[in-house]
Scaffold this motif. Structure first.
Motif: not given
Length: 484
Positions: A218-230, A193-197
């Motif tokens: 990245m700040h608010d939905c990183f977990d959803e992003f990794t799981k592709k919960h669009y 998360q820090e790397c991409l941010t």
């Protein structure tokens, strides 16, 4: 009470020559030249070039090599010096042997490492000596992929014990943030998360709405992003389909492993085929790569030296020591030449057996024509041990009209079909890959669905096997294959 007991046992032990041949057999073509150069350097009795016609000196040496008389005081027993001589060949059991040598990589050109590049950038910050040492400690904690995973408290302890420098988390993070401004972008991050941010924040147009949306994700939905919960991302960040798609596409183009770009040690390895296969009107011909069949010969001057001693009437100690050295080198050279020839013969026999077994594939290059084949199948055909076939197949490749294939490619397990036949698991993997490639990425196929489709094609395969093949093909689960 201690007791001493004597017991007898039988065990098999490889000779130095056998160990040397095993190591020589598994050396790929790309490294064979280096191995031969090493032998030429340590053995002056070995030369490159075609073997010349034998003269009297060569014949005399051959006679002495094969028919020594132990009663003749001039003769030298090879057992007297075998252990000392072959220590130079770095064999298992010797002090010079290194187990890592079997997996050594091809030498690469020297370039500045990632660590050196970061230290060079650190010097431009003009820090005082104390902070510079802290910065170097942080850089030394960066792993090969560019991340610092070591806890900052542990680094503080390291500085206290090894450098006698007292610091705290605030100061350490201050210097770390400076290092995170270095190139490549994202270096010294503590997580993905820090790397991409960091990479997004360094974009040329930070006010671009796509960049801003990506940062919000990245700040608010990183977990959803990794799981592709669009759907959850859209709801939480108040984005429409187009905005979400643009932001996600931007994020996926970032580099998740910044250390892999600028470490100066990225290895580009080229496969050099050991075999060449030609198909002339349906007739296959296999030939060894010329680098696999070097011309080596025994030095004439060394043969003549041995002949001179053999005809000499002198029996002094110095001359005997000289001939011991000469004979030692001649025997080693002759053995190495024979080992190279045996290597060539073993390679050709193995490849010819593979060709006959997988002939249907070599006709048109169709992966579905590969037959199930294991090491034992080839070992039985050429009457050799399975371990020998494994060493040949492990690091060798063949050039065909369809491309270059590693020999391991032709070995696979079998899967039964409804018709009762066994097909190669490579065929099943190929069908599985085709199904995934053709799926609707908005509704990717689950493993259960893939199993039903494969069963419908006649392949009797379980869900766990599909999951295993999917992982081997590096295909993510359905949820992670989903696209907007």
């Amino acid at each position: 009470m201690q007791k001493l007991n004597l017991s007898q046992s039988l065990s098999q032990k490889l000779s130095p020559q056998q160990i040397q041949f095993i190591k020589l057999l598994q050396v790929p073509t790309a490294e064979l030249d280096t191995r031969i150069e090493e032998e030429l350097e340590i053995n002056p009795a070995l030369e490159e070039g075609k073997t010349e016609e034998k003269d009297s000196a060569d014949e005399d040496y051959e006679d002495n090599y094969e028919e020594e008389s132990p009663q003749d005081e001039r003769d030298v027993n090879i057992d007297d010096y075998l252990d000392d001589e072959y220590g130079g060949y770095k064999m298992q059991g010797d002090g010079n042997y290194n187990a890592d040598e079997e997996d050594r990589e091809i030498p690469i050109s020297s370039q500045s490492s990632l660590h050196e590049q970061l230290v060079s950038q650190l010097n431009f910050l003009r820090l005082d000596d104390r902070k510079k040492i802290i910065g170097e400690q942080l850089i030394g904690s960066i792993e090969n992929d560019g991340y610092i995973r070591r806890d900052l408290e542990a680094i503080i302890n390291d500085l206290a014990f090894s450098q006698n420098i007292e610091t705290d988390t605030d100061e350490l993070e201050e210097i770390l943030r400076k290092i995170q401004t270095f190139d490549p972008a994202g270096i010294a991050s503590r997580n993905l998360q820090e790397c991409l941010t960091i990479q997004l924040e360094r974009k040329d147009h930070p006010d671009d709405p796509i960049v801003r949306n990506a940062l919000r994700i990245m700040h608010d939905c990183f977990d959803e992003f990794t799981k592709k919960h669009y759907a959850k991302i859209q709801k939480r960040c108040d984005l429409n389909d187009e905005q979400t798609k643009d932001a996600v596409n931007l994020i996926t183009k970032l580099n998740p492993k910044p250390g892999g770009v600028a470490d100066g040690l990225v290895r580009t390895q080229y496969i050099i085929p050991d075999f060449m296969l030609t198909n002339t009107a349906g007739k296959f011909e296999i030939s060894l790569n010329s680098k696999n069949a070097p011309e080596l010969r025994i030095s004439r001057s060394y043969s003549e030296m041995f002949d001179a001693y053999d005809k000499s009437d002198k029996r002094d100690k110095k001359l005997k020591e000289t001939v011991t050295f000469v004979k030692q080198k001649l025997d080693a050279a002759k053995w190495f030449i024979d080992a190279i020839k045996q290597r060539q013969n073993t390679l050709l026999r193995t490849m010819e057996a593979i060709l006959q077994y997988q002939k249907e594939f070599f006709i048109d290059g169709d992966e579905t024509n590969l037959r199930p084949m294991i090491l034992k199948d080839i070992a039985e055909r050429i009457d050799m041990d399975i371990s020998t076939v494994s060493r040949v197949a492990n690091s060798k490749a063949i050039q065909t009209e369809f491309g270059v294939y590693p020999l391991k490619y032709f070995f696979s397990e079998g899967i039964s079909t409804d018709s009762g036949e066994d097909v190669s698991n490579r065929e099943v993997k190929s069908v599985l890959q085709s199904m995934v490639d053709a799926e609707d990425k908005k509704k990717p196929l689950s493993d259960d669905k893939l199993v039903k489709m494969l069963n419908g094609k006649g392949y009797n395969i379980a869900r766990r096997t599909v999951a295993k093949y999917r992982e081997q093909l590096q295909i993510p689960v359905a949820r992670l294959r989903k696209e907007l």
